[in-house]
Design an enzyme around this catalytic site. Structure first.
Site, PDB file in Angstrom:
ATOM      1  N   ASN A   7       0.868  -1.178   0.000  1.00 11.02           N
ATOM      2  CA  ASN A   7       0.000   0.000   0.000  1.00 11.02           C
ATOM      3  C   ASN A   7       0.906   1.229   0.000  1.00 11.02           C
ATOM      4  O   ASN A   7       1.494   1.574   1.019  1.00 11.02           O
ATOM      5  CB  ASN A   7      -0.894  -0.028   1.242  1.00 11.02           C
ATOM      6  CG  ASN A   7      -1.866   1.136   1.288  1.00 11.02           C
ATOM      7  OD1 ASN A   7      -1.817   2.032   0.441  1.00 11.02           O
ATOM      8  ND2 ASN A   7      -2.743   1.142   2.275  1.00 11.02           N
ATOM      9  N   ARG A  89      -2.723  -2.186  -3.391  1.00 14.27           N
ATOM     10  CA  ARG A  89      -3.914  -1.365  -3.206  1.00 14.27           C
ATOM     11  C   ARG A  89      -3.846  -0.224  -4.217  1.00 14.27           C
ATOM     12  O   ARG A  89      -2.855   0.510  -4.273  1.00 14.27           O
ATOM     13  CB  ARG A  89      -3.937  -0.784  -1.798  1.00 14.27           C
ATOM     14  CG  ARG A  89      -5.099   0.140  -1.624  1.00 14.27           C
ATOM     15  CD  ARG A  89      -5.005   0.962  -0.377  1.00 14.27           C
ATOM     16  NE  ARG A  89      -6.203   1.756  -0.266  1.00 14.27           N
ATOM     17  CZ  ARG A  89      -6.245   2.960   0.277  1.00 14.27           C
ATOM     18  NH1 ARG A  89      -5.166   3.488   0.800  1.00 14.27           N
ATOM     19  NH2 ARG A  89      -7.368   3.634   0.339  1.00 14.27           N
ATOM     20  N   HIS A 178     -13.310   2.636  -0.164  1.00 11.43           N
ATOM     21  CA  HIS A 178     -13.289   1.578   0.864  1.00 11.43           C
ATOM     22  C   HIS A 178     -13.897   0.284   0.337  1.00 11.43           C
ATOM     23  O   HIS A 178     -14.348  -0.555   1.118  1.00 11.43           O
ATOM     24  CB  HIS A 178     -14.108   1.959   2.130  1.00 11.43           C
ATOM     25  CG  HIS A 178     -13.572   3.114   2.901  1.00 11.43           C
ATOM     26  ND1 HIS A 178     -14.388   4.088   3.423  1.00 11.43           N
ATOM     27  CD2 HIS A 178     -12.317   3.432   3.269  1.00 11.43           C
ATOM     28  CE1 HIS A 178     -13.652   4.977   4.068  1.00 11.43           C
ATOM     29  NE2 HIS A 178     -12.394   4.603   3.992  1.00 11.43           N
ATOM     30  N   ARG A 239     -12.721  15.321   7.443  1.00 10.11           N
ATOM     31  CA  ARG A 239     -13.522  15.685   6.254  1.00 10.11           C
ATOM     32  C   ARG A 239     -14.939  16.046   6.669  1.00 10.11           C
ATOM     33  O   ARG A 239     -15.503  15.431   7.568  1.00 10.11           O
ATOM     34  CB  ARG A 239     -13.565  14.520   5.268  1.00 10.11           C
ATOM     35  CG  ARG A 239     -12.236  14.233   4.632  1.00 10.11           C
ATOM     36  CD  ARG A 239     -12.320  13.076   3.658  1.00 10.11           C
ATOM     37  NE  ARG A 239     -11.112  12.282   3.755  1.00 10.11           N
ATOM     38  CZ  ARG A 239     -11.066  10.963   3.595  1.00 10.11           C
ATOM     39  NH1 ARG A 239     -12.164  10.288   3.298  1.00 10.11           N
ATOM     40  NH2 ARG A 239      -9.922  10.327   3.709  1.00 10.11           N
ATOM     41  N   GLU A 381      -8.387  -5.287   5.135  1.00 11.35           N
ATOM     42  CA  GLU A 381      -8.204  -4.947   3.725  1.00 11.35           C
ATOM     43  C   GLU A 381      -6.982  -5.652   3.133  1.00 11.35           C
ATOM     44  O   GLU A 381      -6.997  -6.059   1.979  1.00 11.35           O
ATOM     45  CB  GLU A 381      -8.093  -3.424   3.571  1.00 11.35           C
ATOM     46  CG  GLU A 381      -9.448  -2.751   3.763  1.00 11.35           C
ATOM     47  CD  GLU A 381      -9.362  -1.248   4.018  1.00 11.35           C
ATOM     48  OE1 GLU A 381      -9.092  -0.868   5.169  1.00 11.35           O
ATOM     49  OE2 GLU A 381      -9.572  -0.480   3.083  1.00 11.35           O
TER      50      GLU A 381
END
Ligand code: ADP
Length: 395
Positions: A7, A89, A178, A239, A381
């Site tokens: 990643n 990823r 996601h 956010r 993940e």
């Protein structure tokens, strides 16, 4: 088979070496400060061993990958063992990728094109791919996209009501993110509940630093809260989530704030951090709220309410909801946030049970009397990326 899951960020490289089909993590670690001038920092753990962070020479991703491969060969892989494939990823797969893909020149070109939509992420992800191709020629690389699981959304869910040409010519639509986590949790729910995957109807709440809610019908995504970018949807760490889009224009035209600054405000200075003025980290905000901080309490209420609104609307889209599933840092660990979200959904008859307060529990956390079961399933993940890679390279 050993899969090295990669990643890559612009100056970082996280990795996990996963053995399949056993699903065991042989090693994991991180290279930070790549290409920032000076030494990069490397750390790794395997078995009982935890190597402390130490400086290494890695001025680009290729050198960082080479270092990681050598470290794994030296300390982790035994005689006759090797890295059989890399799983990467990749944040944005645009409309090109419905599923993971073995990387060849064409796939790499597509990932580059999708970089328009994720200019901070895709180039870094590509740097990791090219680095692995150079450092280990002949070893297959697989791209696993954050957006792929959401590509089953119907047009009525992914279109914005803008002039159509912005979709046709510029690809402006809802993509969602996601996806690797939402897919993993959907599969895990099927396995744990014993339901066939294509009959699974659930609402998945991935609540971490970034958060998204997904409506899964028949095992597939039919709607999700994030949009063209990961800024949309529920209140997050830094956010804003959904706001009236005219606020952006108001900030630019009436308050004279430069567009780049508005971007920073919405992505980095809003959410928990912006409203609480304490922190972007849930634990800090919960702590402050318990200590009587009114703004911290307010943002927790706003967050739970924003999640509940998505959950409520998604439940009403499904013919029958098998479960509402919480996952990721906040979803897995904050019993309070689960209680607040369910508490907002008065019309759904949700009732949490004693298990909701049991730390580390995975499975159904609602009371038998709850009209819809509420579950907690830890996401993974990296394992999902390894499984997708394994599936493709074993073919
Ligand atoms: P990322 O999106 O970076 O992968 P994570 O899924 O790790 O993030 O989630 C990070 C969030 O989870 C942080 O806001 C953190 O405070 C929160 N979190 C982790 N552990 C707990 C806990 N025990 N209680 C409440 N929140 C927690």
């Amino acid at each position: 088979m050993f899969i090295l899951v990669i990643n890559c960020g612009s100056s970082s490289l996280k990795f996990q070496l996963i053995s399949l089909p056993e699903r065991t993590v042989a090693a994991k670690g991180l290279v930070e400060r790549i290409g920032l001038g000076g030494d990069a920092m490397f750390k790794m753990s395997y078995g009982e061993t935890k190597l402390p962070s130490s400086p290494i020479k890695a001025s680009n991703h290729t050198e960082a990958v080479s270092y990681v491969i050598e470290a794994l060969k030296k300390d982790v892989l035994k005689e006759g063992q090797k890295i059989d494939a890399f799983g990467h990823r990749v944040v944005h797969g645009g409309e090109k990728f419905f599923s993971s893909a073995v990387i060849d020149d064409d796939v790499l070109k597509c990932i580059e094109e999708c970089g328009k939509l994720a200019p901070l992420h895709n180039p870094a992800n590509m740097a990791g791919i090219v680095a692995c191709q150079k450092a280990a020629p002949g070893v297959p690389n697989v791209a696993v996209f954050d957006t792929a699981f959401h590509q089953t959304m119907p047009p009525k869910a992914f279109q914005y009501a803008l002039p159509y040409k912005f979709y046709k010519e510029n690809g402006i639509r809802r993509y969602g993110f996601h996806g690797t986590s939402h897919k993993f949790v959907t599969r895990a729910y099927a396995e744990m509940s014993g339901k066939p995957l294509d009959e699974v109807n659930i609402v998945v709440c991935h609540l971490g630093n970034g958060s998204s809610i997904t409506c899964v019908k028949g095992g597939k995504c039919v709607d999700t809260s994030m949009g063209l970018t990961p800024l949309a949807g529920v209140v997050m760490g830094t956010r804003s989530g959904d706001i009236d889009p005219a606020i952006v224009l108001y900030m630019i035209e009436n308050l004279g704030i430069a567009p780049a600054e508005v971007n920073k405000i919405l992505n980095k200075q809003s959410g928990f951090l912006g409203v609480s003025e304490v922190s972007s980290d849930m634990r800090d905000v919960e702590g402050a709220a318990e200590g009587g901080n009114a703004q911290a309490k307010l943002v927790l209420e706003m967050t739970a309410y924003s999640i509940a609104k998505y959950v409520g609307s998604y439940v009403s889209l499904l013919p029958k909801t098998d479960a509402i599933v919480f996952t990721a840092g906040i979803g897995e660990n904050s019993a309070e946030m689960r209680e607040w979200v369910c508490g907002n959904l008065a019309g759904l008859g949700l009732e949490l049970g004693e298990k909701n307060r049991e730390r580390g529990f995975a499975g159904c956390v609602s009371a038998p009397s709850s009209k819809i079961p509420v579950w907690v399933i830890p996401t993974n993940e990296e394992l999902m990326i390894a499984l997708e890679t394994y599936e493709l390279v074993s073919k």
